[in-house]
Design a protein around this motif. Structure first.
Motif, PDB file in Angstrom:
ATOM      1  N   GLU A   1      -0.596  12.513  29.006  1.00 28.07           N
ATOM      2  CA  GLU A   1       0.804  12.386  28.557  1.00 28.07           C
ATOM      3  C   GLU A   1       1.217  10.916  28.453  1.00 28.07           C
ATOM      4  N   GLN A   2       0.848  10.132  29.446  1.00 25.33           N
ATOM      5  CA  GLN A   2       1.192   8.711  29.439  1.00 25.33           C
ATOM      6  C   GLN A   2       0.506   8.004  28.267  1.00 25.33           C
ATOM      7  N   TYR A   3      -0.729   8.411  27.994  1.00 22.92           N
ATOM      8  CA  TYR A   3      -1.460   7.798  26.889  1.00 22.92           C
ATOM      9  C   TYR A   3      -0.803   8.123  25.547  1.00 22.92           C
ATOM     10  N   ALA A   4      -0.362   9.363  25.384  1.00 26.93           N
ATOM     11  CA  ALA A   4       0.319   9.762  24.144  1.00 26.93           C
ATOM     12  C   ALA A   4       1.602   8.945  23.961  1.00 26.93           C
ATOM     13  N   GLU A   5       2.357   8.760  25.047  1.00 25.23           N
ATOM     14  CA  GLU A   5       3.578   7.947  24.989  1.00 25.23           C
ATOM     15  C   GLU A   5       3.245   6.489  24.667  1.00 25.23           C
TER      16      GLU A   5
ATOM     17  N   ARG B   1       2.556   6.250  21.042  1.00 24.45           N
ATOM     18  CA  ARG B   1       3.796   6.358  20.287  1.00 24.45           C
ATOM     19  C   ARG B   1       4.524   5.010  20.252  1.00 24.45           C
ATOM     20  N   ILE B   2       4.566   4.366  21.401  1.00 26.60           N
ATOM     21  CA  ILE B   2       5.231   3.056  21.482  1.00 26.60           C
ATOM     22  C   ILE B   2       4.482   2.021  20.646  1.00 26.60           C
TER      23      ILE B   2
END
Length: 126
Positions: free
Chosen positions: A95-99, A102-103
């Motif tokens: 999840e952190q990697y996906a965020e 995105r950033i």
């Protein structure tokens, strides 16, 4: 070439010896590989280490054709870079990697702080 038909004075002999020494030094410098040309440093580091450690460093330096100073400085510099880069590594779950992605895909608009940051050199480039 010296003239062998006459006696050489002490002054002439010392001048000839000095010239020969200079020539042999110049030849030695010319025979060195190009990468061995050293840039003059502007600071000194003094170290106290055990004889065993010094001998180990000397042996390793000799294996790769470096002086003790070259070996120690290059090794310490590389380790310093690695330490600084390690401080910038971070681990993310899915999840952190996906965020994070995105950033990265939607970067902020350039601003003064960002411009200043991008102009800043890394610590090993200073």
């Amino acid at each position: 070439m010296p003239n062998h038909d006459r006696k050489t004075s002490k002054k002439e002999k010392s001048t000839t010896d000095a010239r020969d020494k200079d020539m042999s030094s110049a030849t030695a410098v010319m025979d060195r590989p190009a990468q061995r040309v050293r840039k003059r440093s502007d600071t000194t580091i003094n170290l106290r280490i055990s004889r065993r450690t010094r001998d180990l460093i000397d042996e390793a330096a000799a294996v790769i054709g470096k002086s003790r100073t070259e070996f120690v400085v290059e090794s310490a510099r590389q380790h310093a870079i690695d330490v600084l880069l390690d401080q910038r590594f971070f681990e993310l779950d899915s999840e952190q990697y996906a965020e994070f992605l995105r950033i990265l895909d939607n970067p902020p608009l350039p601003n003064q702080k960002l411009r200043e940051l991008l102009k800043t050199k890394s610590p090993w480039e200073k």
